[in-house]
Design an enzyme around this catalytic site. Structure first.
Site, PDB file in Angstrom:
ATOM      1  N   GLY A 193       0.540   5.910   0.055  1.00  0.00           N
ATOM      2  CA  GLY A 193      -0.266   7.113   0.145  1.00  0.00           C
ATOM      3  C   GLY A 193       0.646   8.326   0.152  1.00  0.00           C
ATOM      4  N   SER A 194       0.055   9.497   0.418  1.00  0.00           N
ATOM      5  CA  SER A 194       0.839  10.729   0.366  1.00  0.00           C
ATOM      6  C   SER A 194       1.854  10.800   1.499  1.00  0.00           C
ATOM      7  CB  SER A 194      -0.101  11.938   0.426  1.00  0.00           C
ATOM      8  OG  SER A 194      -0.885  11.891   1.611  1.00  0.00           O
ATOM      9  N   PHE A 195       1.607  10.084   2.598  1.00  0.00           N
ATOM     10  CA  PHE A 195       2.513  10.150   3.745  1.00  0.00           C
ATOM     11  C   PHE A 195       3.597   9.079   3.709  1.00  0.00           C
ATOM     12  CE2 PHE A 195      -0.962  12.169   6.586  1.00  0.00           C
ATOM     13  CZ  PHE A 195      -0.872  13.340   5.843  1.00  0.00           C
ATOM     14  N   GLY A 196       3.447   8.082   2.845  1.00  0.00           N
ATOM     15  CA  GLY A 196       4.458   7.035   2.799  1.00  0.00           C
ATOM     16  C   GLY A 196       3.958   5.770   2.153  1.00  0.00           C
ATOM     17  N   SER A 197       4.774   4.725   2.245  1.00  0.00           N
ATOM     18  CA  SER A 197       4.471   3.431   1.649  1.00  0.00           C
ATOM     19  C   SER A 197       4.500   2.353   2.729  1.00  0.00           C
ATOM     20  CB  SER A 197       5.493   3.083   0.560  1.00  0.00           C
ATOM     21  OG  SER A 197       5.523   4.098  -0.434  1.00  0.00           O
ATOM     22  N   VAL A 198       3.693   1.308   2.516  1.00  0.00           N
ATOM     23  CA  VAL A 198       3.586   0.217   3.488  1.00  0.00           C
ATOM     24  C   VAL A 198       4.092  -1.065   2.841  1.00  0.00           C
ATOM     25  CG1 VAL A 198       2.069  -1.061   5.043  1.00  0.00           C
ATOM     26  CG2 VAL A 198       1.601   1.358   4.543  1.00  0.00           C
ATOM     27  N   LYS A 235       5.409   0.787   7.757  1.00  0.00           N
ATOM     28  CA  LYS A 235       5.038   2.025   7.079  1.00  0.00           C
ATOM     29  C   LYS A 235       6.242   2.953   7.061  1.00  0.00           C
ATOM     30  CE  LYS A 235       1.678   5.825   7.262  1.00  0.00           C
ATOM     31  NZ  LYS A 235       0.504   6.363   7.991  1.00  0.00           N
ATOM     32  N   GLY A 244       0.827  -1.199   0.000  1.00  0.00           N
ATOM     33  CA  GLY A 244       0.000   0.000   0.000  1.00  0.00           C
ATOM     34  C   GLY A 244       0.863   1.251   0.000  1.00  0.00           C
ATOM     35  N   ASP A 259      -9.922  10.410   9.550  1.00  0.00           N
ATOM     36  CA  ASP A 259      -9.694   9.902   8.191  1.00  0.00           C
ATOM     37  C   ASP A 259     -10.227   8.472   8.060  1.00  0.00           C
ATOM     38  OD1 ASP A 259      -8.887  10.066   5.567  1.00  0.00           O
ATOM     39  OD2 ASP A 259      -6.820   9.495   5.962  1.00  0.00           O
TER      40      ASP A 259
END
Length: 970
Positions: A614-619, A635, A612, A744
């Site tokens: 997103g704008s804050f990082g990757s998982v 994360k 996964g 969120d």
């Protein structure tokens, strides 16, 4: 004794005039040579197993008056040649497998008085030409698939006394001409899609009416006052419609009324005297059933309820808005065997007079606000089969006198304030076989060894208590267990080896090898042969150990004991030294990991391990090696985004101290530098093997690898997930030391573990306010979220509050039911997911639900041998879910549903589904133990078009007795 002869010959000649082979166990096809018996006046072959087509040669029997072929397996179409049997007065081809349209030619039979074509597969609409059969007195066409509307021409059948059209997918309104059939004593249009309201003069139109069945349609409006003129009526079924308004009918004039069903409508005015009409039932001698659950009734139950008929055996008021106390006069109804008052707002205590009901079989007071102790007098109910008291505020201990209920199959006391030990006496009630639910109480002590007595128990839930000690090995004797919940207690020791005796079932999902996966469970046994598991060996005797084994075990025990003593000595010493040390952002007891370890765990942050972003990082999925290997989710923050730093701190701060089974558990964090000297920050979470809810809801949009069909959620799974998420929000908003707002909430932030339990994750935008004590206070701290899920007031600059999370939850719930994202192209301007769902309530809900849910239901229906009208329950539950989602996502923050009410309503929906499922499963077991179904269990019609309505409340009370009553009388 004179021997019965199936054949009768004429007096003046030796020609056969009557052939009666009813219930002779005959099989095969019907010979066309029967058409040569031209002197035949009566032919009855009912209740056999004839198959094949009905011979057209029967049309040669021009003297035939009675033809009864009911309850066989005849196929094909009804032969039009029967129109040549011009003397026919009685024609019954019901309960077969006939197809096609009803032949127009048969509408020319001048003498026909009885026509039964029910329970076949006939289509093409009800022929309007049936109106030409002006001699007809009884017409039974229920349980087909005719479709279309009710023909206006049926109003020409002026002699008609019985009209049964139930279960035919009919739509439209009842034609006005039907109201001219003044001789009707039976009128049934149940299980269709008819709509409209009843005319004010409805009660004057059928002066001879005894049985009225309007149930399971879409009728609206109020019940006409004129219904009080049905002086001969015995059975009035109006449940599962959209009737509304205050009931002001004087039922006191209907002294013959035995059964009245008003449930699952919108009756009620919101006034405190909504239930005043119950007083008009007082002092009746005939009333047997009164069903009023799932409406909008308010007010209190009048004390006069105790004056209802002493013959009343079925009384339900569940899922309304009734408040006040439960009248003690309820104990006067000595013949009650089912009493349902669940899902209301009752307060006070359970009256001790409840013990005066010796015939009680099902008693439910769950999901109310009852307090005090469970009265010992319930132990007087020796015939009790099901007892539901969960979701109240009951206190004290679990009464040991419940052990007197020797026929108890289901006991549910969950979510109360019960304390003390689990009574050993209760666990000796070996009849407990559906469920024993004691979860979410304050029970303490150990789980008694007597638990092993419950060998037939399907479900045991003792989770979220204060139980301690070791898990008794006798639990392994519960060989029928399918669901076992013991989490959030203080059990210690090891899991008993005796649990190896619990087997893989052959039923349910496990009956289909292609529908399940047991990869990695090498020690499972049993199940169907396709699973290729070893047979389960039942240990019938205890084998004596050799002396050498005993000595070896003794020596090993001494060594282990010494090692444990040394370990605890060192542990206590270290604990004293570190008790006063300070804690950084995460507790020191958390696992410490370096950048190097995380790099290795993810194979260099390989794209193959990316799960996964997103704008804050990757998982990433990773395998950490510490004392052992374990899978984690890592994360990695995108530090080029400034907000990512705040996100990292917010998640650390939020997840540092909170613990809940429905929140993703953080294992540790890493704040370091990578091999290039750049800053590196990562969070390490518990890995969720089933990924995000987003993936399960929209799998077909994201995958093309042939796994789409498996990645779908049924209704019960979606309800469970909704409850899990609501529980987590309730914890964050009301049970933490500091109020936490997630900010969120969306499907991609809902993660599912191996057991499909939902966990809220991603607290990067979470805000928590130690200064706020009221969860409805707010803060002006800026908030971000995801388009489509953000509360509309935030876009107008309003302050952050718990109402925002509730809005997001409502949109999430609607997405789960409809399968549509709030950001789809169809939602533009004022047309959003909330309005899309709101405008479909209640009539068009089935048009907007996720088609997968409908496909699953149809598949289950095709696989079910016992029809129990599950579809009505599914529709009802879906409407309830959409109602909750809409109530949570209203534009006005103060108008949104509270989390506590959300949980209350969701548990009601879930309990409704589970009760039907578990009851049906047990009913099937009973049938398996007592032979075949004998063709009796059906949602269709009997000989005179009566629907055998076997809903949840009937199945266990008298699965055979109830049917005998209906079939015997009609």
């Amino acid at each position: 004794m004179e021997q019965f002869s199936p054949f009768l010959c004429g007096h003046r000649h030796r020609r056969v005039t009557i052939v009666d082979l009813t219930s002779q166990g005959l099989v095969g096809s019907l010979s066309p040579y029967v058409g040569n018996l031209t002197f035949l006046r009566g032919l009855s072959l009912s209740n056999n197993t004839f198959q094949g087509e009905i011979p057209v040669e029967l049309g040669n029997l021009f003297r035939l008056q009675i033809l009864n072929l009911t309850n066989n397996n005849f196929e094909g179409e009804i032969p039009a040649s029967l129109s040549r049997c011009s003397n026919l007065t009685y024609l019954d081809v019901g309960k077969n497998k006939l197809v096609g349209k009803f032949p127009k030619e048969l509408t020319s039979l001048p003498k026909l008085t009885f026509l039964a074509i029910h329970k076949n597969n006939l289509t093409g609409g009800i022929s309007p030409f049936i109106g030409n059969l002006t001699s007809l007195k009884s017409f039974s066409a229920a349980g087909n698939s005719f479709g279309g509307s009710i023909p206006d021409t049926l109003g020409q059948l002026k002699k008609l006394t019985k009209l049964g059209l139930g279960g035919n997918q009919l739509s439209g309104m009842i034609p006005p001409s039907i109201y001219n059939l003044s001789f009707l004593n039976l009128f049934s249009v149940s299980f269709n899609q008819l709509h409209g309201s009843l005319p004010p003069s409805f009660g004057f139109m059928f002066p001879n009416l005894q049985f009225l069945q309007l149930n399971d349609n879409q009728f609206t409006g109020t019940l006409p006052l004129s219904i009080s003129n049905f002086s001969k009526i015995e059975n009035f079924q109006a449940e599962y419609n959209n009737f509304n308004g205050k009931i002001t009918i004087n039922f006191g004039r209907l002294q013959n009324l035995k059964d009245i069903a008003l449930s699952d409508n919108n009756f009620g005015s919101g006034e405190p005297d909504d239930l005043a009409f119950i007083g008009s039932f007082a002092n009746w001698s005939n009333l047997e059933t009164l069903s009023m659950e799932v409406n909008q009734f308010r007010g209190v139950i009048p004390e006069s309820v105790g004056n209802l008929s002493k013959n009343l055996f079925f009384f339900t008021l569940g899922a309304n808005q009734i408040y006040g106390t439960i009248p003690s006069t309820i104990g006067n109804l000595v013949n009650l065997d089912e009493l349902g008052m669940d899902g209301n707002q009752f307060t006070g205590t359970i009256p001790t007079s409840i013990g005066n009901l010796p015939k009680m079989k099902l008693l439910t007071f769950e999901m109310n606000h009852l307090s005090g102790k469970i009265p010992d007098s319930i132990g007087n109910l020796s015939l009790l089969i099901e007892l539901f008291l969960g979701g109240n505020r009951l206190e004290g201990t679990v009464p040991s006198r419940l052990a007197n209920c020797k026929k108890l199959l289901w006991l549910d006391l969950h979510q109360n304030n019960l304390s003390g030990n689990i009574p050993k006496e209760l666990l000796k009630v070996s009849s407990l076989s559906i469920s024993l639910n004691l979860a979410r109480n304050r029970l303490s002590g150990s789980l008694p060894t007597e638990i092993g007595n419950l060998k037939n128990l399907i479900e045991l839930d003792i989770s979220e208590n204060r139980l301690s000690g070791e898990i008794p090995s006798s639990l392994g004797s519960c060989t029928s267990l399918e669901n076992l919940y013991m989490q959030e207690n203080s059990f210690q020791g090891s899991i008993p080896l005796s649990l190896e005796s619990l087997r893989v079932t052959n039923g349910g999902a496990f009956a289909n090898a292609s529908a399940i996966s047991i990869v990695g469970n090498q020690r499972l046994c049993g199940g169907i042969s396709e699973l290729q598991l070893p047979s389960c060996i039942t240990k019938k005797s205890k084998h004596k150990m050799r002396i050498s084994h005993i000595l070896a075990i003794t020596a090993a025990s001494v060594l282990v004991g010494a090692a444990l003593l040394s370990f605890f000595t060192i542990y206590l010493f270290k604990k004293q030294r570190t008790a006063q040390s300070t804690v950084p952002v995460l507790k020191e007891s958390f696992l410490k990991v370096s950048y190097e370890k995380l790099l290795k765990a993810t194979d260099g942050f390989s794209s193959a391990n990316l799960i996964g972003f997103g704008s804050f990082g990757s998982v990433y999925r990773g395998i950490l090696v510490q004392d052992r290997e374990f899978v984690v989710a890592i994360k990695v923050l995108n530090l080029q985004n400034r907000v990512a730093i705040k996100s990292f701190r917010a998640e650390c701060e939020t997840l540092r101290n909170i613990r809940h089974r429905n929140l993703v558990r953080i294992i540790t964090s890493c704040s370091s530098v990578d091999f290039q000297g750049d800053d590196f920050k990562a969070l390490v979470y518990e890995f969720m093997p089933n990924g995000s809810l987003e993936r399960w809801l929209h799998a077909s949009l994201e995958t093309n690898n042939g796994q789409n069909e498996q990645q779908r959620l049924n209704l019960l799974q979606r309800i469970n997930i909704a409850i899990d998420v609501a529980c987590a929000l309730d914890y964050l908003h009301h049970q933490c030391q500091t109020l936490i707002i997630h900010c969120d909430l969306k499907p991609s932030n809902i993660l599912l573990d191996r057991e499909m339990v939902a966990h809220i994750g991603d607290f990067g935008l979470a805000k928590f306010f130690p200064e706020l004590t009221n969860p409805n206070q707010s803060s002006s701290i800026g908030v971000r979220g995801t388009i489509g899920y953000v509360a509309p007031e935030y876009g107008l600059g309003s302050e952050i509050s718990t109402y925002g999370d509730v809005y997001s939850y409502g949109i999430l719930l609607l997405e789960m039911i409809t399968g549509k994202r709030p950001t789809e192209n169809m939602f533009e301007d004022e047309h959003n997911l909330h309005n899309f769902a709101r405008t479909a309530l209640p009539d068009r809900v089935m048009e907007i639900v996720d088609p997968v849910l409908l496909d699953n239901e149809e598949e289950e229906t095709r696989a079910t041998t016992i029809q129990v009208n599950n579809r009505c329950k599914i529709v009802e539950c879906l409407i309830s879910m959409v109602n909750i989602g809409v109530a949570c996502s209203t534009e006005s923050p103060q108008g949104r549903m509270s989390i506590s009410n959300i949980l209350h309503e969701l548990h009601l929906v879930k309990n409704k589904l589970l009760k039907d499922e578990l009851r049906t499963r047990t009913l099937r077991r009973l049938l398996d133990n007592n032979g075949s179904e004998h063709g009796m269990f059906s949602s269709g019609q009997d000989e005179l078009c009566f629907p055998l309505v076997i809903r949840g409340q009937y199945e266990l009370r008298f699965p055979f007795l109830m049917l005998e009553k209906w079939v015997g009388n009609h």
